[in-house]
Design a protein around this motif. Sequence first.
Motif, short mmCIF file in Angstrom:
data_model
loop_
_atom_site.label_atom_id
_atom_site.label_comp_id
_atom_site.label_asym_id
_atom_site.label_seq_id
_atom_site.Cartn_x
_atom_site.Cartn_y
_atom_site.Cartn_z
N LEU A 67 43.26 49.63 12.53
CA LEU A 67 42.59 50.20 13.91
C LEU A 67 41.24 50.93 13.38
N ARG A 68 41.48 51.70 12.34
CA ARG A 68 40.25 52.35 12.01
C ARG A 68 39.13 51.45 11.28
N LEU A 69 39.61 50.20 10.76
CA LEU A 69 38.57 49.49 10.35
C LEU A 69 37.93 48.49 11.20
N SER A 70 38.55 48.37 12.26
CA SER A 70 38.17 47.33 13.48
C SER A 70 36.87 48.13 14.19
N GLU A 71 36.26 47.30 15.00
CA GLU A 71 35.01 47.68 15.64
C GLU A 71 35.42 48.81 16.72
N GLY A 72 34.76 49.68 16.73
CA GLY A 72 35.45 50.81 17.93
C GLY A 72 36.56 51.65 17.43
N GLY A 73 37.06 51.22 16.27
CA GLY A 73 38.48 51.65 16.14
C GLY A 73 38.55 53.11 15.84
N ASN A 74 37.53 53.80 15.42
CA ASN A 74 37.07 55.33 15.17
C ASN A 74 37.28 56.18 16.43
N GLU A 75 37.08 55.47 17.62
CA GLU A 75 36.97 56.17 18.83
C GLU A 75 38.28 56.83 19.34
N PRO A 76 39.34 56.18 19.22
CA PRO A 76 40.78 56.70 19.87
C PRO A 76 40.97 57.98 19.11
#
Length: 121
Positions: A67-76
């Motif tokens: 998740l943290r590596l995917s686009e926008g994955g730092n948002e949640p």
Amino acid sequence: MASCLIVDDSKVVRMVARRILEDLNFDILEAEDGQGAMDVCLKGMPDVILLDWNMPVMNGLDFLKQLRLSEGGNEPVVVFCTTENDMAHIREAISAGANEYIMKPFDRAIIEAKFSQVGVL
């Protein structure tokens, strides 16, 4: 309304968490494992993810790293919710990008307190 993705292989845990979070005015999404959660996130990132650790297919930690590596994955905001309570697991979760950690079994007061701490309530 903020959205919360509940990721747990236990239908009972998802049902209990859903009841609490709907009372707190969250729009609820569900997944049974990390892969299902990844599929949900790729369609649209939720505001908060309540994440179990031990699941089939893809566990919580592997999901979180992906998740943290995917686009926008730092948002949640990611809150681990698990029976794994030793410091090594907690440190591993936080270093992988978890924002907070809840022990099972949980109740409304615990979820409210942790969600307030991370600023989503």
